[in-house]
Design a protein around this motif. Structure first.
Motif, short mmCIF file in Angstrom:
data_model
loop_
_atom_site.label_atom_id
_atom_site.label_comp_id
_atom_site.label_asym_id
_atom_site.label_seq_id
_atom_site.Cartn_x
_atom_site.Cartn_y
_atom_site.Cartn_z
N UNK A 33 43.91 -46.05 22.05
CA UNK A 33 42.57 -45.79 21.54
C UNK A 33 42.27 -46.68 20.34
N UNK A 34 43.22 -46.78 19.43
CA UNK A 34 43.03 -47.62 18.25
C UNK A 34 42.85 -49.09 18.65
N UNK A 35 43.64 -49.56 19.61
CA UNK A 35 43.52 -50.94 20.09
C UNK A 35 42.13 -51.19 20.69
N UNK A 36 41.66 -50.25 21.49
CA UNK A 36 40.35 -50.40 22.12
C UNK A 36 39.23 -50.35 21.10
N UNK A 37 39.36 -49.51 20.09
CA UNK A 37 38.35 -49.42 19.05
C UNK A 37 38.26 -50.73 18.26
#
Length: 96
Positions: A33-37
């Motif tokens: 999720x952090x990578x995608x954000x």
């Protein structure tokens, strides 16, 4: 004669293993999720800055996470005509 269903009680070890596995899965989801954000924000910033390929970072991130959707472009009538015109100019023949 009655039939009783045996229900086994989870042991501390099995609950601990399951808990550890769930914690690892949650950590992996949070990381993804952090990578995608970060990638989404980079794409928006690149778009605002007028970059030529603003989605490049997001596409690369989705590819690394194995979440990039398959792309199957559809040929329209205009596309087919353009391909026919290109092939006719290369071969010197007209394609009907």
């Amino acid at each position: 004669m009655s039939t009783r269903t045996l229900v086994t009680r989870p042991t501390i070890a099995s609950v601990t293993r399951a808990n550890s596995q769930l914690r690892r899965q949650l950590a992996a989801l949070r990381h993804d999720h952090a990578e995608l954000l970060v990638a989404a924000r980079a794409a928006v910033t690149a778009h605002y800055d007028g970059a030529a390929l603003p989605l490049a970072v997001l596409i690369d991130t989705l590819d690394q996470l194995g979440a990039l959707p398959e792309y199957a472009p559809q040929l329209t009538d205009d596309g087919i005509e353009a391909l026919a015109a290109d092939s006719a100019s290369l071969t010197g023949r007209r394609v009907a």
